[in-house]
Design a protein around this motif. Sequence first.
Motif, PDB file in Angstrom:
ATOM      1  N   HIS A 189     -15.439  -2.390  -1.550  1.00  8.80           N
ATOM      2  CA  HIS A 189     -16.319  -1.825  -0.534  1.00  8.80           C
ATOM      3  C   HIS A 189     -16.708  -2.884   0.496  1.00  8.80           C
ATOM      4  O   HIS A 189     -17.149  -2.561   1.601  1.00  8.80           O
ATOM      5  CB  HIS A 189     -17.576  -1.239  -1.181  1.00  8.80           C
ATOM      6  N   LYS A 190     -16.549  -4.159   0.142  1.00  9.24           N
ATOM      7  CA  LYS A 190     -16.834  -5.252   1.073  1.00  9.24           C
ATOM      8  C   LYS A 190     -15.557  -5.753   1.739  1.00  9.24           C
ATOM      9  O   LYS A 190     -15.587  -6.218   2.879  1.00  9.24           O
ATOM     10  CB  LYS A 190     -17.513  -6.407   0.335  1.00  9.24           C
ATOM     11  N   ALA A 191     -14.456  -5.719   1.017  1.00 10.41           N
ATOM     12  CA  ALA A 191     -13.173  -6.210   1.520  1.00 10.41           C
ATOM     13  C   ALA A 191     -12.182  -5.059   1.616  1.00 10.41           C
ATOM     14  O   ALA A 191     -12.368  -4.009   0.997  1.00 10.41           O
ATOM     15  CB  ALA A 191     -12.629  -7.293   0.587  1.00 10.41           C
ATOM     16  N   THR A 192     -11.121  -5.261   2.388  1.00  9.21           N
ATOM     17  CA  THR A 192     -10.023  -4.300   2.430  1.00  9.21           C
ATOM     18  C   THR A 192      -9.047  -4.690   1.323  1.00  9.21           C
ATOM     19  O   THR A 192      -8.463  -5.765   1.359  1.00  9.21           O
ATOM     20  CB  THR A 192      -9.313  -4.339   3.802  1.00  9.21           C
ATOM     21  N   PHE A 193      -8.867  -3.808   0.343  1.00  8.44           N
ATOM     22  CA  PHE A 193      -8.084  -4.112  -0.855  1.00  8.44           C
ATOM     23  C   PHE A 193      -6.982  -3.071  -0.989  1.00  8.44           C
ATOM     24  O   PHE A 193      -7.257  -1.873  -1.100  1.00  8.44           O
ATOM     25  CB  PHE A 193      -9.010  -4.088  -2.074  1.00  8.44           C
ATOM     26  N   TYR A 194      -5.725  -3.523  -0.959  1.00  6.18           N
ATOM     27  CA  TYR A 194      -4.607  -2.578  -0.923  1.00  6.18           C
ATOM     28  C   TYR A 194      -3.351  -3.222  -1.496  1.00  6.18           C
ATOM     29  O   TYR A 194      -3.346  -4.412  -1.822  1.00  6.18           O
ATOM     30  CB  TYR A 194      -4.349  -2.129   0.519  1.00  6.18           C
ATOM     31  N   THR A 195      -2.293  -2.446  -1.617  1.00  7.96           N
ATOM     32  CA  THR A 195      -1.002  -2.995  -2.016  1.00  7.96           C
ATOM     33  C   THR A 195      -0.140  -3.194  -0.770  1.00  7.96           C
ATOM     34  O   THR A 195      -0.162  -2.375   0.146  1.00  7.96           O
ATOM     35  CB  THR A 195      -0.266  -2.072  -3.010  1.00  7.96           C
ATOM     36  N   GLN A 196       0.603  -4.284  -0.775  1.00  9.43           N
ATOM     37  CA  GLN A 196       1.433  -4.648   0.373  1.00  9.43           C
ATOM     38  C   GLN A 196       2.364  -3.512   0.795  1.00  9.43           C
ATOM     39  O   GLN A 196       2.548  -3.245   1.989  1.00  9.43           O
ATOM     40  CB  GLN A 196       2.231  -5.891  -0.019  1.00  9.43           C
ATOM     41  N   SER A 197       2.929  -2.803  -0.177  1.00  5.04           N
ATOM     42  CA  SER A 197       3.943  -1.797   0.133  1.00  5.04           C
ATOM     43  C   SER A 197       3.393  -0.576   0.866  1.00  5.04           C
ATOM     44  O   SER A 197       4.168   0.160   1.485  1.00  5.04           O
ATOM     45  CB  SER A 197       4.652  -1.351  -1.147  1.00  5.04           C
ATOM     46  N   VAL A 198       2.079  -0.328   0.825  1.00  4.12           N
ATOM     47  CA  VAL A 198       1.556   0.861   1.505  1.00  4.12           C
ATOM     48  C   VAL A 198       1.571   0.711   3.016  1.00  4.12           C
ATOM     49  O   VAL A 198       1.463   1.698   3.741  1.00  4.12           O
ATOM     50  CB  VAL A 198       0.130   1.241   1.019  1.00  4.12           C
ATOM     51  N   ILE A 199       1.685  -0.527   3.502  1.00  2.42           N
ATOM     52  CA  ILE A 199       1.878  -0.720   4.947  1.00  2.42           C
ATOM     53  C   ILE A 199       3.219  -1.438   5.167  1.00  2.42           C
ATOM     54  O   ILE A 199       3.366  -2.249   6.087  1.00  2.42           O
ATOM     55  CB  ILE A 199       0.710  -1.499   5.596  1.00  2.42           C
ATOM     56  N   ALA A 200       4.179  -1.108   4.321  1.00  2.00           N
ATOM     57  CA  ALA A 200       5.499  -1.737   4.404  1.00  2.00           C
ATOM     58  C   ALA A 200       6.154  -1.507   5.768  1.00  2.00           C
ATOM     59  O   ALA A 200       6.832  -2.395   6.300  1.00  2.00           O
ATOM     60  CB  ALA A 200       6.407  -1.214   3.294  1.00  2.00           C
TER      61      ALA A 200
END
Length: 332
Positions: free
Chosen positions: A76-87
């Motif tokens: 909720h404080k940082a943007t946390f994601y997997t690399q491949s979702v913006i591949a």
Amino acid sequence: MISKPILTSGIRPTGDVHIGNYIGAMRDIINLQETTDAHFFIVDIHSLTTHSDETSLAKRTIDAAKLYVAAGLDPHKATFYTQSVIAAEITELATYLGMVMPLGELLRCPTFKEKAKKHPDHVHYGLAGYPVLMAADILIHKGELVPVGEDQLVHLEMARAIVRRFSAHYGPLFPEPKPVENQSARVPSLTGEGKMSKSDGKGTTISLKDPKEVIEQKVKRAYSDPLRTHKVKPGHPTRTGCNVFHLHEYFSEPEEQQSIQTGCQTAEIGCVACKQMLATSIERTVVPIRQTYEQLTDADIHDLLLMGKEKAKVSAQQTIQEVREAIGFYMY
């Protein structure tokens, strides 16, 4: 309102996350989410460069994400994601960056040479182009700060060179990313040979998921003072590079360290007792992380990563639009 500097940091989903990762990177990264616009991502695409067991990639991705959240990363404080979702955006940007990156520099990169020597059957374009993809990871959000260890400094310098070359061609679209200071903690392996690493055998590391009895068993086998052969002999915790005391410096409180050092030097405590105290200190660090990890479900992590995906996508698409305009593509 003063904007926070943009920070980007990749998390590799390979092997068990261990106490060395926590002290050397996780702890500081988690603190940085308070003072920066932080973007933390699981580098699932990067993990393919060494061709580990791809069949478990999704499981390892969830597990790594779960451990980082358990250790204090707040999506909720940082943007946390997997690399491949913006591949789509990352690989498009990497293509453009690759157009200004000389091939010779990639092939001379020390980490490429090391990996190629270690894995001669897996010398491929993705391995050689690793620094370009890393630069795209950083620049897709116009990252200004990057927490890196010593082994990644050369890649960050290459990313800075890529920015300069891109700017010379298309204008100053990207900042030159800088390394975050104070990222130099190198927690030693239990064997005393090099730093604790996920690529080494399990007996050399302590996982953040290890239960108390496993921690105690591993610490019992840890390399200690090579000059102290009997308990009645005074020890040399600092002079001989005693690995166990070195680990105390990361996990025990200052007053505990002083007491252990004095007790060792005066032969009041032996290596067995010293290791027992180290196991207690490590358990004190690990237990809240392990407990939170066990409470988190895969569904919890999925929802958190989905939230991060939406934020990462907006930032990445905005950057790509600006890059296309700077290059001069016909827009329609």
